[in-house]
Scaffold this active site. Structure first.
Site, short mmCIF file in Angstrom:
data_model
loop_
_atom_site.label_atom_id
_atom_site.label_comp_id
_atom_site.label_asym_id
_atom_site.label_seq_id
_atom_site.Cartn_x
_atom_site.Cartn_y
_atom_site.Cartn_z
N HIS A 49 -8.16 -7.82 6.14
CA HIS A 49 -8.02 -6.77 7.14
C HIS A 49 -8.22 -7.36 8.54
O HIS A 49 -9.30 -7.85 8.88
CB HIS A 49 -8.98 -5.60 6.97
N GLU A 53 -2.27 -1.48 -3.38
CA GLU A 53 -3.39 -0.79 -2.74
C GLU A 53 -3.15 0.71 -2.86
O GLU A 53 -2.03 1.19 -2.61
CB GLU A 53 -3.50 -1.19 -1.28
N HIS A 58 0.85 -1.19 0.00
CA HIS A 58 0.00 0.00 0.00
C HIS A 58 0.89 1.24 0.00
O HIS A 58 1.57 1.52 0.98
CB HIS A 58 -0.90 -0.02 1.24
#
Length: 244
Positions: free
Chosen positions: A191, A70, A43
């Protein structure tokens, strides 16, 4: 078959804590691949708190599986993705003050912008995923943007403070996965998943891939990176096999 995406952000967090060149996120990614990771997730946040711009091209060239980038819904991040050309992009919500991503993308609210980003990324051969809460309307909106993949936010399940709440959230995830598959979407999830809570989610047959990072990096401090990846993958495969 259930796939494991290993998120290597927190290898970069450790590197950046001392401003050194080690530990190398790329080296961690290569170790993860040899240990059974099916893809590498990273990310690039707007504040560059872990992954840096220079990491992207090096990672793209080095890994042998797939790179899943991400990114927030910003022009800067779109430009980065179109420059590096990862195999996959997952569009996520982002707030500078958050420690980690706190919820799913509001596809309904940002529909036009998401659809535009999706078209531009897909035109370059990039598969687009949207990180969303397990909500029917968000799933339907995701499908209408043209995205072919959704990643269901499992944070509420992972953080549940009681068995009843956890089971309720698991039911939501299971239902959302079915809705997504029925629409023709590939459904992933992630997550907050850990060695203690991953198996019920991995057992959901409609889910193709789980993206997991913090738990693996934390466990790797105790047992090593490759064993930590292998252990997570084994738990996932066991759960899927038992659910068949």
């Amino acid at each position: 078959m259930i796939l494991l995406g290993v998120n290597i952000d927190h290898v970069a967090t450790l590197r950046n804590a001392r401003g050194t060149r080690y530990p190398s996120p790329v080296e961690a990614a290569l170790v993860a691949e040899t240990a059974g990771a099916d893809l590498i997730t990273l990310h690039l946040r707007e504040d560059r708190r872990h992954i840096k711009d220079d990491d992207l091209a090096v990672m793209r060239a080095a890994i042998k599986t797939r790179m899943n980038l991400e990114m927030a819904l910003t022009d800067e991040m779109l430009d980065n993705a179109l420059r590096v050309l990862p195999q996959d992009v997952c569009i996520v919500p982002e707030k500078r003050e958050e420690l980690t991503t706190e919820g799913g993308l509001d596809v309904i609210r940002y529909f036009d912008r998401i659809a535009d980003f999706t078209r531009q990324l897909q035109a370059k051969g990039i598969r687009v995923s949207l990180f969303i809460d397990p909500d029917d309307e968000q799933i339907k909106a995701s499908h209408e943007t043209g995205a072919t993949v959704v990643e269901l936010h499992t944070g509420r399940y992972a953080d549940a403070e009681s068995h009843d709440i956890r089971q309720r959230e698991l039911t939501r995830i299971r239902h959302a996965a079915i809705v997504g598959v029925d629409l023709g979407l590939v459904v992933n999830a992630g997550h907050g998943l850990s060695y203690h809570n991953v198996q019920p989610v991995a057992a959901i047959r409609e889910i193709r891939e789980l993206n997991i990072g913090h738990a693996i990096v934390a466990h790797a401090l105790m047992v090593g990176f490759a064993p930590a990846v292998r252990e997570m993958k084994a738990l996932m495969v066991e759960a899927r096999h038992n659910a068949a």
